[in-house]
Design a protein around this motif. Structure first.
Motif, PDB file in Angstrom:
ATOM      1  N   TYR A  74       0.932  -1.115   0.018  1.00 40.98           N
ATOM      2  CA  TYR A  74      -0.033  -0.061   0.119  1.00 40.98           C
ATOM      3  C   TYR A  74       0.988   1.435   0.156  1.00 40.98           C
ATOM      4  CZ  TYR A  74      -3.754   3.504   1.465  1.00 40.98           C
ATOM      5  OH  TYR A  74      -4.446   4.472   1.583  1.00 40.98           O
ATOM      6  N   ALA A 106      -5.922  -6.723   0.294  1.00 37.92           N
ATOM      7  CA  ALA A 106      -5.634  -6.918  -0.999  1.00 37.92           C
ATOM      8  C   ALA A 106      -7.013  -6.958  -1.785  1.00 37.92           C
ATOM      9  CB  ALA A 106      -4.567  -8.030  -1.204  1.00 37.92           C
ATOM     10  N   ASP A 132      -0.665  -7.390  -4.828  1.00 42.89           N
ATOM     11  CA  ASP A 132      -0.110  -6.074  -4.851  1.00 42.89           C
ATOM     12  C   ASP A 132      -0.977  -4.954  -4.576  1.00 42.89           C
ATOM     13  OD1 ASP A 132       2.703  -6.879  -5.242  1.00 42.89           O
ATOM     14  OD2 ASP A 132       2.798  -6.913  -6.980  1.00 42.89           O
ATOM     15  N   HIS A 133      -2.388  -5.169  -5.113  1.00 46.60           N
ATOM     16  CA  HIS A 133      -3.334  -4.045  -4.962  1.00 46.60           C
ATOM     17  C   HIS A 133      -3.968  -3.979  -3.657  1.00 46.60           C
ATOM     18  CE1 HIS A 133      -6.806  -2.278  -7.534  1.00 46.60           C
ATOM     19  NE2 HIS A 133      -6.233  -1.566  -6.540  1.00 46.60           N
ATOM     20  N   SER A 134      -3.685  -3.088  -2.930  1.00 47.99           N
ATOM     21  CA  SER A 134      -4.305  -2.935  -1.574  1.00 47.99           C
ATOM     22  C   SER A 134      -5.268  -1.779  -1.418  1.00 47.99           C
ATOM     23  CB  SER A 134      -2.875  -2.788  -0.705  1.00 47.99           C
ATOM     24  OG  SER A 134      -2.084  -3.850  -0.642  1.00 47.99           O
ATOM     25  N   ALA A 135      -6.155  -1.880  -0.421  1.00 45.14           N
ATOM     26  CA  ALA A 135      -7.029  -1.060  -0.387  1.00 45.14           C
ATOM     27  C   ALA A 135      -7.369  -0.829   1.170  1.00 45.14           C
ATOM     28  CB  ALA A 135      -8.324  -1.089  -1.459  1.00 45.14           C
ATOM     29  N   THR A 175       3.717  -0.613  -9.011  1.00 49.21           N
ATOM     30  CA  THR A 175       2.558  -0.216  -9.668  1.00 49.21           C
ATOM     31  C   THR A 175       1.868  -1.548  -9.930  1.00 49.21           C
ATOM     32  OG1 THR A 175       3.983  -0.928 -11.764  1.00 49.21           O
ATOM     33  CG2 THR A 175       3.855   1.611 -10.992  1.00 49.21           C
ATOM     34  N   ILE A 176       0.575  -1.418 -10.048  1.00 51.95           N
ATOM     35  CA  ILE A 176      -0.557  -2.373 -10.067  1.00 51.95           C
ATOM     36  C   ILE A 176      -0.700  -3.125 -11.593  1.00 51.95           C
ATOM     37  CG2 ILE A 176      -2.882  -3.005  -9.471  1.00 51.95           C
ATOM     38  CD1 ILE A 176      -0.904  -2.187  -7.217  1.00 51.95           C
ATOM     39  N   THR A 232       3.206   1.496  -3.196  1.00 49.81           N
ATOM     40  CA  THR A 232       2.441   2.111  -4.329  1.00 49.81           C
ATOM     41  C   THR A 232       2.408   3.589  -4.378  1.00 49.81           C
ATOM     42  OG1 THR A 232       1.093   0.096  -4.417  1.00 49.81           O
ATOM     43  CG2 THR A 232       0.273   2.071  -5.521  1.00 49.81           C
ATOM     44  N   LYS A 289       5.205  -2.644 -15.501  1.00 47.59           N
ATOM     45  CA  LYS A 289       5.306  -2.817 -14.205  1.00 47.59           C
ATOM     46  C   LYS A 289       6.559  -2.462 -13.191  1.00 47.59           C
ATOM     47  CE  LYS A 289       3.520  -5.942 -10.301  1.00 47.59           C
ATOM     48  NZ  LYS A 289       2.566  -5.100  -9.828  1.00 47.59           N
ATOM     49  N   ASP A 320      -5.202  -9.354  -7.097  1.00 45.36           N
ATOM     50  CA  ASP A 320      -3.944  -9.119  -7.240  1.00 45.36           C
ATOM     51  C   ASP A 320      -3.074  -8.782  -5.966  1.00 45.36           C
ATOM     52  OD1 ASP A 320      -1.304  -8.077  -7.507  1.00 45.36           O
ATOM     53  OD2 ASP A 320      -1.784  -6.870  -9.266  1.00 45.36           O
TER      54      ASP A 320
END
Length: 542
Positions: free
Chosen positions: A216, A344, A350-353, A225-226, A219, A231, A348
């Motif tokens: 997170y 996540a 790597d894609h955190s929110a 990068t997502i 990024t 990438k 993905d």
């Protein structure tokens, strides 16, 4: 071709020359790896650990080395290939101090070929002085981590072989076989990325949230990068080194090191407090003796590892990074900035929110299990489920990491809670995390405590969020991702009993394990072997 035959030939030449009383130097026959021309201002923790395994102070990025492999793990999907490689190496006895085989990936729903592997592979491993688990014992990492010696190097045929003490470089079946057979492994030393936590953890935040905080914040810094096209990933191929988290248990530390696989990191280290490592080893000593008493083999290998742990506790020195060590990047994370869970999002890792960004999302299925969990997670989930009097609104799967966790949870009554709410319980092992066993319904949306959420891994066209066990249990109750306020209310109910809930499996405080462990006698021969190995390993620590 390749460097493996060259390494074998060089080793055999050296041993033959020593046996014949000849000059042992190999420079007249082999081109030896070049030594660095300059010593760095300081070494990172990883560079010191690997340096020790090479008999020197440290190694630098780009340097070729062949560290001693103290611990090697093999799992069942690659185990048959590792066995074939060992046969091709004519390995009749492992040179690595401890080699362990697990059956966690295929135990729950074995195919006919898996049943053959379950029957034949254990004897193959044990006759070479390795340690073999049995189907149903649980996840490889949850066992292998309890066999580690601090500040040593290892490898394993599973990408999540990421030691919470020391360091491990996961590898394919060929290199795993080579490491087991020869006790070394070729390595081109990677650079390191430092993740430094500071500040105070906020209420309701779990270690799993810290796991997701790394991608997170990376990024936000532009280091990750997502999108797959062009990438950028600062962690890829490098060693992730973590520090700044005090009072961690080794079980908690593994949540962080384990997830370095999803960062595409080559390996991971984490700075641990000495007291936590001592506590862990004292528990593990009893577990190893309990294993010997229970008929696990090879008994001498287990006894030697137990004795090495005793030796380390008698002189508990941990390596530390130098303050002026150099890193490819430094990511500073202020714990006070993490005020709500981080997940996540599909699909993905790597894609955190933040939870507030995805709250209210309908969830069809929830999975609590994998190597990312420990017994505290299952107690916490059980306490939340017990308070809920209505039917669950999401299908719930439960799979503890080891049979010891399962037995303790049954003894404490948690399985009755799981059954009452209609959860589907799986045998200890990888379960849904691996994706080759049971799977979620096609097109379902899932919250999982597992390691990764790649497309179609857990189920065809499944959309998978990754988060903590506490968040997963709250989601199963609601049938949707909770709001931050709802989640914090759930966590309030756990706080009152947190000390008991997050009590780990300390076998040295459990009567059943102590009684069986007390029956085991470690021979003087095995203790002497352990002493020699430990003295050799720790020579540079003084």
């Amino acid at each position: 071709g390749g460097r493996i035959p060259l390494i074998v030939g060089r080793s055999l030449t050296y041993k033959a020359r020593v046996a014949l009383g000849q000059e042992s130097s190999l420079s007249d026959t082999f081109t030896l790896p070049a030594e660095p021309t300059e010593k760095p201002a300081g070494y990172t923790l990883a560079q010191k650990i690997i340096g020790r395994a090479c008999g020197k102070e440290g190694v630098v990025p780009g340097e070729y080395c062949e560290p001693t492999m103290t611990t090697v793990g093999s799992q069942d999907t690659t185990g048959p290939m590792t066995r074939d490689e060992l046969k091709s190496l004519a390995c009749l006895h492992f040179s690595a101090d401890l080699v362990m085989q697990s059956f966690c990936h295929t135990a729950a729903y074995p195919k006919p070929i898996d049943l053959i592997t379950h029957k034949t592979l254990p004897d193959f491993i044990r006759t070479r002085a390795g340690v073999s688990l049995s189907p149903g014992d649980g996840v490889i990492h949850s066992w292998l981590n309890r066999m580690l010696i601090p500040d040593t190097v290892g490898t394993g045929g599973d990408s999540h072989t990421r030691f919470p003490v020391g360091i491990s470089f996961p590898a394919g079946s060929g290199l795993v076989a080579f490491a087991a057979a020869t006790g070394t492994m070729p390595l081109d030393m990677p650079e390191s990325v430092l993740v430094r936590f500071h500040g105070k953890m906020q209420h309701g935040i779990t270690l799993r949230d810290l796991v997701h905080s790394i991608p997170y914040f990376a990024t936000k810094m532009g280091l990750l990068t997502i999108g797959k096209e062009n990438k950028r990933n600062i962690f890829s191929g490098r060693i992730l080194e973590i520090e700044g988290l005090h009072d961690l248990t080794c079980e908690q530390a593994f949540e962080l090191t384990d997830a370095s696989a999803e960062r595409s990191a080559a390996a991971c280290t984490i700075k641990m407090d000495k007291e936590a490592v001592i506590e862990y080893l004292k528990s593990n000593i009893v577990m190893l003796r309990w294993m010997i008493a229970g008929g696990y083999g090879d008994a001498e290998t287990l006894g030697r590892r137990e004795s090495r742990m005793e030796e380390w506790i008698a002189n508990p020195v941990l390596l530390r990074a130098d303050p002026d060590a150099d890193y490819a990047a430094v990511i500073d994370i202020d714990l006070s900035d993490i005020r709500e869970p981080i997940l996540a999002v599909p699909n993905d890792p790597d894609h955190s929110a933040l939870l507030s960004d995805v709250a209210g999302k309908h969830i069809d299925e929830v999975f609590i299990g994998s190597c990312m969990t420990n017994i505290g997670h299952f107690r916490a989930a059980g306490k939340l489920l017990e308070k809920n009097k209505d039917p669950l609104n999401s299908r719930l799967w439960i799979a503890p990491p080891t049979k010891m966790d399962e037995a303790q949870l049954r003894e404490e009554g948690y399985y009755e809670i799981y059954q009452t709410v209609g959860a589907r319980t799986e045998i200890p092992g990888c379960s849904l995390c691996m994706g080759n066993q049971a799977r979620v319904a096609t097109g379902s949306t899932v919250v999982s405590t597992s390691t990764r959420n790649f497309p179609n891994r857990m189920g065809t066209n499944a959309k998978v969020f990754l988060g903590s066990a506490e968040l997963a249990a709250a989601t199963a109750i609601l049938g949707r991702l909770p709001t931050v306020e709802q989640y914090m209310a759930f966590m309030e109910s756990i706080d009152a009993t947190a000390k008991d809930t997050y009590r780990y499996l300390n076998f040295d405080k459990m009567d059943g394990y102590l009684q069986q462990a007390a029956q085991v006698h470690i021979s003087d021969k095995v203790k002497a072997e352990a002493h020699e190995l430990q003295c050799s390993s720790c020579a540079l620590a003084q």
